[in-house]
Design a protein around this motif. Structure first.
Motif, short mmCIF file in Angstrom:
data_model
loop_
_atom_site.label_atom_id
_atom_site.label_comp_id
_atom_site.label_asym_id
_atom_site.label_seq_id
_atom_site.Cartn_x
_atom_site.Cartn_y
_atom_site.Cartn_z
N ASP A 11 36.88 39.75 39.34
CA ASP A 11 37.38 39.17 38.09
C ASP A 11 38.41 40.10 37.48
O ASP A 11 38.43 41.31 37.77
N HIS A 13 40.64 40.41 33.53
CA HIS A 13 40.99 39.89 32.21
C HIS A 13 42.10 40.74 31.61
O HIS A 13 42.20 41.94 31.89
N HIS A 45 31.08 39.62 34.88
CA HIS A 45 31.58 38.40 35.53
C HIS A 45 31.70 38.59 37.04
O HIS A 45 31.29 37.73 37.82
MG MG Z 1 35.94 36.42 33.66
#
Ligand code: MG
Length: 159
Positions: A11, A13, A45
């Motif tokens: 993941d 961000h 995540h």
């Molecule tokens: Mg995420």
């Protein structure tokens, strides 16, 4: 006979102003935070996707869609406990987890043991079975410019 299943998760961000930086369930004082529909805890995540991948249960985007307003600002540690229950319902136990987080800043080593303790509590496994490593991106790319933070996770399940 013991069955082993390996899973992998990734993941990323973006860092943004006006957001809290929450990594591995730790609220880190930094001035910028990760942007996202939930609390954007990129470590959790990636971890959830590795557990779901090992159990062949699709991914967090499928389970917790970001179009669902009930997940706005969601605490990722709560979602992790739901993932744990799904994995357990399939009869699996977690053998170990190995996470790599890639961040140019801030320095994460002071928070690692707290992150491992948080994950240990949520998954009900010893923190000795949870490894978290941090690295920088050597000033290259968007992570190196401090625009975002990414994480990879590998998880091994058995039954
Ligand atoms: Mg995420």
């Amino acid at each position: 006979m013991t069955t082993f299943r390996i899973g992998h998760g990734y993941d990323i961000h973006r860092l943004a102003s006006g957001r809290k930086l929450i990594l591995g369930g730790v609220n880190i004082e930094f001035g910028l935070g990760l942007d996202g529909h939930s609390d954007a805890d990129v470590i959790i995540h990636a971890l959830m996707d590795s557990l779901l991948g090992a159990a062949c249960l699709k991914d967090i985007g499928h389970l917790f869609p970001n179009t669902d307003p009930s997940y706005k600002g969601a605490n990722s540690m709560d979602l992790l406990q739901r993932v744990k229950r799904l994995v357990q319902e399939r009869g699996y136990s977690i053998a170990n987890i190995d996470i790599t987080v890639i961040a140019e800043k801030p320095k994460l080593s002071p928070y690692m043991d707290t992150m491992r303790a948080n994950i240990s509590r949520a998954l009900e496994i010893p923190s000795d079975d949870i490894s978290i490593k941090a690295t920088t991106n050597e000033n290259t790319g968007l992570i190196g410019k401090g625009e975002g933070i990414a994480a990879f996770s590998a998880a091994l399940l058995y039954k």
